[in-house]
Design a protein around this motif. Structure first.
Motif, mmCIF file in Angstrom:
data_model
loop_
_atom_site.group_PDB
_atom_site.id
_atom_site.type_symbol
_atom_site.label_atom_id
_atom_site.label_comp_id
_atom_site.label_asym_id
_atom_site.label_seq_id
_atom_site.Cartn_x
_atom_site.Cartn_y
_atom_site.Cartn_z
ATOM 1 N N UNK A 1 -12.966 14.801 -3.038
ATOM 2 C CA UNK A 1 -13.593 13.688 -3.766
ATOM 3 C C UNK A 1 -15.038 14.012 -4.157
ATOM 4 N N UNK A 2 -15.267 15.280 -4.535
ATOM 5 C CA UNK A 2 -16.575 15.716 -5.007
ATOM 6 C C UNK A 2 -16.466 16.233 -6.440
ATOM 7 N N UNK A 3 -17.557 16.091 -7.167
ATOM 8 C CA UNK A 3 -17.611 16.682 -8.504
ATOM 9 C C UNK A 3 -17.628 18.205 -8.378
ATOM 10 N N UNK A 4 -16.859 18.919 -9.204
ATOM 11 C CA UNK A 4 -16.970 20.385 -9.191
ATOM 12 C C UNK A 4 -18.298 20.802 -9.801
ATOM 13 N N UNK A 5 -19.018 21.654 -9.101
ATOM 14 C CA UNK A 5 -20.327 22.122 -9.554
ATOM 15 C C UNK A 5 -20.353 23.648 -9.465
ATOM 16 N N UNK A 6 -20.821 24.284 -10.515
ATOM 17 C CA UNK A 6 -20.974 25.734 -10.528
ATOM 18 C C UNK A 6 -22.450 26.072 -10.626
ATOM 19 N N UNK A 7 -22.881 27.011 -9.797
ATOM 20 C CA UNK A 7 -24.270 27.473 -9.791
ATOM 21 C C UNK A 7 -24.291 28.865 -10.410
ATOM 22 N N UNK A 8 -24.908 28.975 -11.578
ATOM 23 C CA UNK A 8 -24.884 30.218 -12.339
ATOM 24 C C UNK A 8 -26.197 30.974 -12.187
ATOM 25 N N UNK A 9 -26.093 32.266 -11.922
ATOM 26 C CA UNK A 9 -27.247 33.121 -11.653
ATOM 27 C C UNK A 9 -27.521 34.016 -12.854
ATOM 28 N N UNK A 10 -28.763 34.041 -13.307
ATOM 29 C CA UNK A 10 -29.095 34.788 -14.519
ATOM 30 C C UNK A 10 -28.830 36.280 -14.373
ATOM 31 N N UNK A 11 -29.005 36.836 -13.166
ATOM 32 C CA UNK A 11 -28.873 38.287 -13.012
ATOM 33 C C UNK A 11 -27.418 38.756 -12.981
ATOM 34 N N UNK A 12 -26.457 37.813 -13.024
ATOM 35 C CA UNK A 12 -25.048 38.200 -13.061
ATOM 36 C C UNK A 12 -24.483 38.173 -14.481
ATOM 37 N N UNK A 13 -25.334 37.909 -15.479
ATOM 38 C CA UNK A 13 -24.875 37.814 -16.875
ATOM 39 C C UNK A 13 -23.684 36.848 -17.008
ATOM 40 N N UNK A 14 -23.911 35.566 -16.731
ATOM 41 C CA UNK A 14 -22.801 34.621 -16.606
ATOM 42 C C UNK A 14 -22.366 33.942 -17.910
ATOM 43 N N UNK B 1 -38.517 35.626 -10.197
ATOM 44 C CA UNK B 1 -37.558 36.709 -9.972
ATOM 45 C C UNK B 1 -36.329 36.563 -10.877
ATOM 46 N N UNK B 2 -35.700 35.411 -10.795
ATOM 47 C CA UNK B 2 -34.527 35.155 -11.627
ATOM 48 C C UNK B 2 -34.334 33.648 -11.752
ATOM 49 N N UNK B 3 -33.447 33.264 -12.638
ATOM 50 C CA UNK B 3 -33.177 31.856 -12.891
ATOM 51 C C UNK B 3 -31.766 31.502 -12.413
ATOM 52 N N UNK B 4 -31.554 30.221 -12.208
ATOM 53 C CA UNK B 4 -30.200 29.710 -11.994
ATOM 54 C C UNK B 4 -30.131 28.291 -12.532
ATOM 55 N N UNK B 5 -28.925 27.843 -12.797
ATOM 56 C CA UNK B 5 -28.730 26.478 -13.285
ATOM 57 C C UNK B 5 -27.354 26.018 -12.836
ATOM 58 N N UNK B 6 -27.145 24.713 -12.919
ATOM 59 C CA UNK B 6 -25.880 24.135 -12.507
ATOM 60 C C UNK B 6 -25.098 23.640 -13.714
ATOM 61 N N UNK B 7 -23.796 23.785 -13.623
ATOM 62 C CA UNK B 7 -22.871 23.137 -14.544
ATOM 63 C C UNK B 7 -22.060 22.146 -13.712
ATOM 64 N N UNK B 8 -22.123 20.870 -14.096
ATOM 65 C CA UNK B 8 -21.524 19.803 -13.296
ATOM 66 C C UNK B 8 -20.378 19.161 -14.055
ATOM 67 N N UNK B 9 -19.222 19.084 -13.397
ATOM 68 C CA UNK B 9 -18.056 18.428 -13.974
ATOM 69 C C UNK B 9 -17.942 17.017 -13.459
ATOM 70 N N UNK B 10 -16.734 16.463 -13.555
ATOM 71 C CA UNK B 10 -16.507 15.096 -13.059
ATOM 72 C C UNK B 10 -15.382 15.123 -12.039
#
Length: 248
Positions: free
Chosen positions: A64-77, A233-242
């Motif tokens: 019962x949680x939203x799917x969330x992906x944490x994307x790292x800039x150094x992995x070329x996502x 050093x590097x960036x990251x961001x989240x992609x949040x679903x429902x």
């Protein structure tokens, strides 16, 4: 070094449950903080990207949680980012990981910080952040689950705690977490005092590198860390679903 810092930072902020699905690391902690409740992909996305996303989604929705992906800039996502965007995932909180090489030197802090017990520190932090009871309970469980060496500190003004933070030391890497200052007491050097105190503790313990995570939009915090010597050093961001799965 980027991957080392990332792996150590995840260990420093533990989840209650972790599932490794072909290198896609799913973490769960009853929804408290995206960091402990998201998917991290360290290596190349690989094959069967749609199947892997769908599997991850099923695991979060089963809890019962939203799917969330944490994307790292150094992995070329880009491939993963594009696929999540196509599925309707929203991008939130672009952030930086900043690093500082430490040396055996005094930081010459003019302030005195206080070491706190976990219980006393939590009372202060939850008051400053105005966390609800459920969030406070899960936060306590996360902190109690940290296996690395940890220091809870505060800064007091007129016997009242006006700022606090945490240092987590693992394999010579010092992470600084949960740094907060009372809204009425900002721009008075208290956050600087907390960080300098934690850095000195780390140096005394043999740390040679410090890292800190910050939302890019938090310009005052970014400038403070830069002033103290931290560099991006590097960036990251989240992609949040429902939760429902009706994104497409």
């Amino acid at each position: 070094m980027h991957r080392v810092v990332e792996e150590i930072s995840l260990k420093a902020w533990p989840a209650f449950e972790t599932i490794n699905h072909y290198g896609w690391l799913m973490r769960f902690a009853n929804g408290y903080t995206k960091r402990a409740n998201s998917v991290t992909v360290f290596d190349r996305v690989g094959l069967d990207i749609e199947e892997k996303i769908t599997y991850c989604e099923s695991q979060y929705r089963a809890r019962k949680q939203k799917p969330i992906f944490r994307l790292l800039s150094f992995t070329n996502p880009k491939m993963l980012d594009d696929e999540l965007a196509a599925r309707g995932y929203e991008i939130i909180e672009p952030s930086l990981v900043m690093g500082l090489i430490l040396s055996e030197r005094s930081l010459n802090s003019t302030y005195y910080i206080n070491q706190e017990t976990l219980n006393d520190w939590l009372v202060a932090y939850h008051s400053l952040k105005a966390l609800g009871e459920q969030q406070s309970t899960i936060h306590r469980m996360i902190l109690a689950g940290i296996k690395s060496e940890i220091l809870f500190v505060s800064f007091k003004q007129d016997e009242e705690i006006v700022a606090c933070g945490i240092g987590v030391l693992e394999s010579g890497y010092l992470g600084i977490f949960d740094l907060v200052t009372s809204p009425m007491q900002r721009r008075r050097g208290y956050a600087t005092a907390i960080i300098q105190g934690l850095l000195q503790w780390g140096i005394d313990k043999g740390a040679y590198f410090s890292y800190i995570q910050v939302v890019k939009a938090n310009i005052p915090a970014c400038k403070l860390y830069e002033k103290l010597g931290y560099e991006s050093m590097y960036e990251y961001w989240y992609r949040v679903g429902c939760i429902s799965g009706n994104q497409q």
